[in-house]
Design a protein around this motif. Sequence first.
Motif, PDB file in Angstrom:
ATOM      1  N   GLU A  54       0.810  -1.213   0.000  1.00 22.48           N
ATOM      2  CA  GLU A  54       0.000   0.000   0.000  1.00 22.48           C
ATOM      3  C   GLU A  54       0.844   1.263   0.000  1.00 22.48           C
ATOM      4  OE1 GLU A  54      -2.599   0.264   3.374  1.00 22.48           O
ATOM      5  OE2 GLU A  54      -0.956   0.586   4.795  1.00 22.48           O
ATOM      6  N   TYR A 111      -2.936   7.792  -3.433  1.00 21.33           N
ATOM      7  CA  TYR A 111      -4.093   7.120  -2.833  1.00 21.33           C
ATOM      8  C   TYR A 111      -4.068   7.231  -1.310  1.00 21.33           C
ATOM      9  CZ  TYR A 111      -5.626   5.106  -7.232  1.00 21.33           C
ATOM     10  OH  TYR A 111      -6.110   4.956  -8.510  1.00 21.33           O
ATOM     11  N   ARG A 112      -5.229   7.093  -0.715  1.00 22.91           N
ATOM     12  CA  ARG A 112      -5.345   7.022   0.741  1.00 22.91           C
ATOM     13  C   ARG A 112      -6.323   5.916   1.115  1.00 22.91           C
ATOM     14  NH1 ARG A 112     -10.177   9.195   2.298  1.00 22.91           N
ATOM     15  NH2 ARG A 112     -11.168  10.653   0.845  1.00 22.91           N
ATOM     16  N   ARG A 113      -6.127   5.380   2.306  1.00 25.61           N
ATOM     17  CA  ARG A 113      -7.048   4.351   2.797  1.00 25.61           C
ATOM     18  C   ARG A 113      -8.447   4.929   2.956  1.00 25.61           C
ATOM     19  NH1 ARG A 113      -4.544   0.689   7.686  1.00 25.61           N
ATOM     20  NH2 ARG A 113      -3.391  -0.810   6.396  1.00 25.61           N
ATOM     21  N   TYR A 164      -9.102   1.836  -1.353  1.00 26.90           N
ATOM     22  CA  TYR A 164      -8.294   3.057  -1.438  1.00 26.90           C
ATOM     23  C   TYR A 164      -8.919   4.006  -2.440  1.00 26.90           C
ATOM     24  CZ  TYR A 164      -4.869   0.008   0.815  1.00 26.90           C
ATOM     25  OH  TYR A 164      -4.247  -0.868   1.674  1.00 26.90           O
TER      26      TYR A 164
END
Length: 269
Positions: free
Chosen positions: A56, A64-66, A82
């Motif tokens: 990740e 991207y972010r969670r 994501y």
Amino acid sequence: MSNAAFFDALWADHVAIAPQSAAIHALFAADNPVVINDHVAFRTFDTGPLSLARLETRLFDLGYRRHAPYSFPDKHLSAWGYVPADPDDPLVFLSELHVGALSSAAQALVTPIIDAIDPALASTPDVFLAGRVWPAISYGDYRMLAQESEYAGWLAALGLHANHFTVAVHRLHTPTTLEAVVQQVRTAGFAVNNAGGAIKGTPAELLEQAATLADRQPVSFAGGETHVVPTCYYEFARRYPDIDGRLYQGFVAASANRIFESTDRGHRT
């Protein structure tokens, strides 16, 4: 590598082992000026150099972010969704197999695979299309693994690829319903994943999904053997806005659990 170049490379790698995806994309491209990719999905192990926590970071590099976690205890899997910084980029779904939850016999097959992975492999986003980065396992071992975990067998045989791309049905000009999409795909001669019904999820859950059954292609195994096995598939998703008018960005665990089964061996022989 730009995000556009990354996803172009992913698509080229994907259709090389799942030519049905290219054919289905062309089917919808014939009636739409553009076919938007809703999301891509990847599979990995929960330990070693290619664990979700390692991979990740490459998604974070791409902006991207969670978004949300998901759990699939019956399949010994967990996952994260994501969201991208650029709304024109697809969502990502990254899952991992809980190796420690497998039987001792299955762990004995998986451990040498993980031990053979180069620790530096996950240093660039190219890792997501690296394929099988360990020595080929025997076809017998593949079958033993897949008997216990279809996911484990698939991952051991194929390695890292985008196991599916996804048509964003809510962004098509035509057809506009998932029912019509499924019918068009079936009429064109492609098999659909009927686990839990052809259409998984509901408008009330803000996400409806459907998928083909995985393509079947020759794969090399140890000892010079080649066998035809399930590879990758194409998905179709229709998202709905929430009460604030924002398009839903998550996934539905119950639906995803059945979508995983698109790569199961038992659908066709």
